[in-house]
Design an enzyme around this catalytic site. Structure first.
Site, PDB file in Angstrom:
ATOM      1  N   ASN A   1      28.413   1.439  -7.577  1.00 21.13           N
ATOM      2  CA  ASN A   1      27.419   1.242  -6.518  1.00 21.13           C
ATOM      3  C   ASN A   1      27.237   2.491  -5.657  1.00 21.13           C
ATOM      4  O   ASN A   1      26.111   2.897  -5.358  1.00 21.13           O
ATOM      5  CB  ASN A   1      27.809   0.051  -5.639  1.00 21.13           C
ATOM      6  CG  ASN A   1      27.866  -1.228  -6.438  1.00 21.13           C
ATOM      7  OD1 ASN A   1      27.406  -1.267  -7.579  1.00 21.13           O
ATOM      8  ND2 ASN A   1      28.428  -2.283  -5.858  1.00 21.13           N
TER       9      ASN A   1
ATOM     10  N   HIS B   1     -20.643  11.232   4.983  1.00 23.37           N
ATOM     11  CA  HIS B   1     -21.300  10.178   4.184  1.00 23.37           C
ATOM     12  C   HIS B   1     -21.849  10.711   2.866  1.00 23.37           C
ATOM     13  O   HIS B   1     -22.815  10.157   2.328  1.00 23.37           O
ATOM     14  CB  HIS B   1     -22.450   9.505   4.952  1.00 23.37           C
ATOM     15  CG  HIS B   1     -22.102   9.113   6.356  1.00 23.37           C
ATOM     16  ND1 HIS B   1     -21.585   7.883   6.672  1.00 23.37           N
ATOM     17  CD2 HIS B   1     -22.160   9.817   7.512  1.00 23.37           C
ATOM     18  CE1 HIS B   1     -21.368   7.835   7.976  1.00 23.37           C
ATOM     19  NE2 HIS B   1     -21.701   8.995   8.510  1.00 23.37           N
TER      20      HIS B   1
ATOM     21  N   SER C   1     -16.911  15.729 -25.485  1.00 24.15           N
ATOM     22  CA  SER C   1     -17.105  14.351 -25.893  1.00 24.15           C
ATOM     23  C   SER C   1     -17.118  14.298 -27.417  1.00 24.15           C
ATOM     24  O   SER C   1     -17.586  15.227 -28.064  1.00 24.15           O
ATOM     25  CB  SER C   1     -18.431  13.850 -25.316  1.00 24.15           C
ATOM     26  OG  SER C   1     -18.949  12.823 -26.128  1.00 24.15           O
TER      27      SER C   1
ATOM     28  N   LYS D   1     -21.408  17.909 -23.744  1.00 27.91           N
ATOM     29  CA  LYS D   1     -20.576  17.543 -22.592  1.00 27.91           C
ATOM     30  C   LYS D   1     -19.383  18.439 -22.355  1.00 27.91           C
ATOM     31  O   LYS D   1     -18.775  18.964 -23.281  1.00 27.91           O
ATOM     32  CB  LYS D   1     -20.057  16.113 -22.795  1.00 27.91           C
ATOM     33  CG  LYS D   1     -21.167  15.095 -22.865  1.00 27.91           C
ATOM     34  CD  LYS D   1     -21.546  14.607 -21.520  1.00 27.91           C
ATOM     35  CE  LYS D   1     -20.691  13.401 -21.217  1.00 27.91           C
ATOM     36  NZ  LYS D   1     -21.029  12.794 -19.963  1.00 27.91           N
TER      37      LYS D   1
ATOM     38  N   GLU E   1     -10.370  13.995 -13.189  1.00 29.75           N
ATOM     39  CA  GLU E   1     -10.430  12.527 -13.188  1.00 29.75           C
ATOM     40  C   GLU E   1      -9.040  11.909 -13.257  1.00 29.75           C
ATOM     41  O   GLU E   1      -8.771  10.888 -12.620  1.00 29.75           O
ATOM     42  CB  GLU E   1     -11.290  12.039 -14.359  1.00 29.75           C
ATOM     43  CG  GLU E   1     -12.772  12.260 -14.089  1.00 29.75           C
ATOM     44  CD  GLU E   1     -13.657  12.004 -15.313  1.00 29.75           C
ATOM     45  OE1 GLU E   1     -14.849  11.755 -15.118  1.00 29.75           O
ATOM     46  OE2 GLU E   1     -13.151  12.050 -16.446  1.00 29.75           O
TER      47      GLU E   1
ATOM     48  N   TYR F   1      24.803  -4.446  -2.645  1.00 27.23           N
ATOM     49  CA  TYR F   1      24.163  -4.117  -3.914  1.00 27.23           C
ATOM     50  C   TYR F   1      23.799  -5.388  -4.669  1.00 27.23           C
ATOM     51  O   TYR F   1      24.529  -6.372  -4.638  1.00 27.23           O
ATOM     52  CB  TYR F   1      25.111  -3.253  -4.775  1.00 27.23           C
ATOM     53  CG  TYR F   1      24.536  -2.920  -6.143  1.00 27.23           C
ATOM     54  CD1 TYR F   1      23.695  -1.832  -6.317  1.00 27.23           C
ATOM     55  CD2 TYR F   1      24.801  -3.729  -7.248  1.00 27.23           C
ATOM     56  CE1 TYR F   1      23.150  -1.537  -7.563  1.00 27.23           C
ATOM     57  CE2 TYR F   1      24.260  -3.448  -8.497  1.00 27.23           C
ATOM     58  CZ  TYR F   1      23.433  -2.351  -8.643  1.00 27.23           C
ATOM     59  OH  TYR F   1      22.886  -2.069  -9.867  1.00 27.23           O
TER      60      TYR F   1
ATOM     61  N   GLN G   1      18.702  -1.812  -9.716  1.00 31.62           N
ATOM     62  CA  GLN G   1      18.532  -0.990 -10.914  1.00 31.62           C
ATOM     63  C   GLN G   1      17.038  -0.746 -11.201  1.00 31.62           C
ATOM     64  O   GLN G   1      16.666   0.208 -11.870  1.00 31.62           O
ATOM     65  CB  GLN G   1      19.201  -1.687 -12.100  1.00 31.62           C
ATOM     66  CG  GLN G   1      19.119  -0.929 -13.400  1.00 31.62           C
ATOM     67  CD  GLN G   1      20.108  -1.457 -14.418  1.00 31.62           C
ATOM     68  OE1 GLN G   1      21.286  -1.207 -14.315  1.00 31.62           O
ATOM     69  NE2 GLN G   1      19.626  -2.219 -15.386  1.00 31.62           N
TER      70      GLN G   1
ATOM     71  N   LYS H   1      14.805   2.748 -10.483  1.00 26.70           N
ATOM     72  CA  LYS H   1      14.779   4.039 -11.181  1.00 26.70           C
ATOM     73  C   LYS H   1      13.449   4.392 -11.826  1.00 26.70           C
ATOM     74  O   LYS H   1      12.921   5.481 -11.613  1.00 26.70           O
ATOM     75  CB  LYS H   1      15.893   4.093 -12.219  1.00 26.70           C
ATOM     76  CG  LYS H   1      17.197   4.348 -11.532  1.00 26.70           C
ATOM     77  CD  LYS H   1      18.368   4.195 -12.425  1.00 26.70           C
ATOM     78  CE  LYS H   1      19.553   3.850 -11.567  1.00 26.70           C
ATOM     79  NZ  LYS H   1      19.388   2.568 -10.826  1.00 26.70           N
TER      80      LYS H   1
HETATM   81  N1  ARG Z   1      23.033   0.765 -13.571  1.00 26.89           N
HETATM   82  C1  ARG Z   1      23.300   0.291 -12.262  1.00 26.89           C
HETATM   83  C2  ARG Z   1      22.094   0.582 -11.375  1.00 26.89           C
HETATM   84  O1  ARG Z   1      21.348   1.384 -11.714  1.00 26.89           O
HETATM   85  C3  ARG Z   1      24.500   0.962 -11.700  1.00 26.89           C
HETATM   86  C4  ARG Z   1      25.197   0.184 -10.653  1.00 26.89           C
HETATM   87  C5  ARG Z   1      25.807  -1.014 -11.230  1.00 26.89           C
HETATM   88  N2  ARG Z   1      26.600  -1.733 -10.302  1.00 26.89           N
HETATM   89  C6  ARG Z   1      27.020  -2.960 -10.534  1.00 26.89           C
HETATM   90  N3  ARG Z   1      27.736  -3.510  -9.607  1.00 26.89           N
HETATM   91  N4  ARG Z   1      26.663  -3.645 -11.594  1.00 26.89           N
HETATM   92  O2  ARG Z   1      21.927  -0.008 -10.353  1.00 26.89           O
END
Ligand code: ARG
Length: 470
Positions: free
Chosen positions: A120, A166, A287, A293, A300, A327, A332, A335
């Site tokens: 954690n 405008h 195009s 084009k 864009e 936690y 997770q 990410k």
């Molecule tokens: N892969 C987990 C995450 O990204 C890591 C932490 C996991 N901790 C746990 N108590 N299961 O959050």
């Protein structure tokens, strides 16, 4: 779900002790993050080396164990960067994949690495280390883009173009002045990134699972080693905090907004109705059916990217809201949005830089649009106020009539004769004609921050000092 996988004894060496069965394959796939968090390997190893050095300094593990942990981790780093590492989703994530390989390489000493820490605090540290580097990279890219914009505004500091409100011609400005508007936006964006970096730069490691640890660790030492300003203050907050990621993504959202506005201008300016600019061919595409084009796809895409960048922000905010301390595996889910935001914001900045550095304005087209748009009407009204002491509201009205006359004659304001004007405002003299000149209008806007070319030159010097030095 295959029944056999439930029947087998749990083979997770890291946490399988109290288990009599393995997770279902479905769960294994659902639970593992190794497919996307392997990107954190450098930071994970960096954090583990600092942590184990501290453990040895505090006599929690021996110096010998630390040295073999360190060399094992360095070997793993090489293996991963040379694509020789086998990632396993059974080992869930980057932390356990590395730890398990470490034990394979160095044996029992490897089992001591996880003393006085938890995944954690480890994962929070890894993300902060990773994001900190990325923030520095993004900030530098923004600075480079500012430099490109400043260089262009230096070339075009007095190039006349319509300024819009405008999307209707408002008043004449210079192309340089227009580009410098974006330099200001990007300057604030850089400030927000640095601000967020500063606030996030506190070390979570050593908070352990949530409550701290009974080992006599030295968190200040680790903070120092890893370049954090200090350890975090509260162990529970440390492992549950993702504010820094939300802040980063919200700063990125503003960057995306700014870039998408510029991108939209590039699309408009390069359209055949406007033709104010030519975009570099390299950032346009043809195009497959219409041979004539040159589509502004680069611009864009920059215009579209806020879709996912805002989406990522909203996604993380939604994951975090209502999450009880501390936690939860929910976290997770932080990410992929973080990684996706970094990747896409970098692409947007780089592509925008590429487009701006080779943008070619077409001055005749800008002038043509200016003349059609009666952009000196405000100057005319101001002149009537200043010279004939006509109240502004009335001057506005009279000017409207003059514009109507020009429109009827299919003429620009610049091309009206003194007789034309006197037919609406008797008593004006020839000096009024000067005011109608687009060039004069621009050079009269000398108020601080205004578009007069002389001002723009000063603003460029000022921007260089504020944004490019150091
Ligand atoms: N892969 C987990 C995450 O990204 C890591 C932490 C996991 N901790 C746990 N108590 N299961 O959050």
């Amino acid at each position: 779900m295959k029944k056999s996988s439930l029947d087998k004894k749990n083979n997770n060496k890291i946490w399988g002790g109290r288990y009599s069965t393995s997770p279902s394959e479905l769960m294994e796939e659902f639970n593992s993050s190794i497919q996307f968090d392997q990107i954190l390997y450098v930071e994970d190893i960096e954090g583990s080396i600092a942590h184990s050095e501290m453990l040895s300094k505090q006599n929690i593990i021996s110096k010998k164990d630390f040295l073999s942990i360190k060399s094992g981790l360095e070997q793993i780093k090489k293996e991963i960067s040379n694509n020789q590492f086998h990632f396993s989703s059974k080992l869930e994530d980057i932390h356990m994949n590395i730890e398990s390989r470490l034990v394979e390489i160095i044996g029992d000493a490897g089992k001591k690495l996880h003393t006085a820490r938890s995944r954690n605090d480890q994962v929070a540290t890894d993300i902060k280390l990773w994001l900190r580097k990325k923030i520095d990279e993004i900030e530098l890219r923004l600075k480079n883009l500012q430099q490109t914009l400043i260089e262009k505004s230096e070339i075009y500091y007095d190039l006349l173009m319509p300024g819009y409100t405008h999307l209707q011609v408002g008043q004449p400005v210079t192309f340089g002045h227009h580009l410098l508007a974006y330099v200001e936006m990007l300057g604030r964006d850089r400030g927000r990134l640095l601000d967020c970096r500063k606030r996030m730069n506190e070390l979570p490691l050593g908070s352990a699972a949530l409550a701290g640890t009974s080992y006599a660790i030295d968190r200040h030492f680790v903070a120092d080693k890893l370049g954090f300003s200090k350890p975090t203050e509260n162990s529970m907050d440390s492992v549950s905090d993702r504010d820094f990621a939300v802040e980063f993504m919200s700063a990125s959202s503003l960057i995306a907004i700014h870039l998408s506005r510029l991108a939209e201008e590039l699309v408009i300016w390069s359209s055949d109705r406007f033709s104010f600019i030519k975009l570099p061919e390299k950032f346009t595409t043809g195009s497959s059916i219409m041979p004539q084009k040159r589509n502004p796809d680069g611009a864009e895409l920059v215009r579209a990217k806020p879709g996912r960048i805002f989406g990522n922000l909203l996604s993380l905010m939604t994951v975090l809201k209502g999450l009880p301390m501390t936690y939860g595996k929910d976290m997770q889910e932080d990410k992929e949005p973080i990684f996706d935001t970094v990747k896409n914001i970098e692409l947007c900045i780089l592509n925008m830089d590429g487009m701006i550095s080779e943008i070619e304005p077409i001055p005749e087209k800008m002038m043509e649009a200016l003349q059609k748009g009666f952009p000196t009407a405000t100057d005319l009204a101001d002149y009537l106020v200043a010279n004939l002491k006509i109240p502004f509201r009335e001057a506005h009205h009279l000017t409207g009539k003059i514009v109507l006359l020009a429109e009827k004659k299919i003429s620009s304001l610049e091309d009206l004769t003194i007789e034309d004007i006197q037919s609406i405002v008797p008593g004006v003299d020839l000096s009024i004609l000067k005011v109608l000149k687009i060039k004069n209008s621009v050079s009269s806007r000398k108020s601080y921050g205004g578009t007069a070319p002389k001002n723009v030159l000063k603003a460029i010097e000022n921007a260089k000092k504020r944004f490019l030095k150091g």
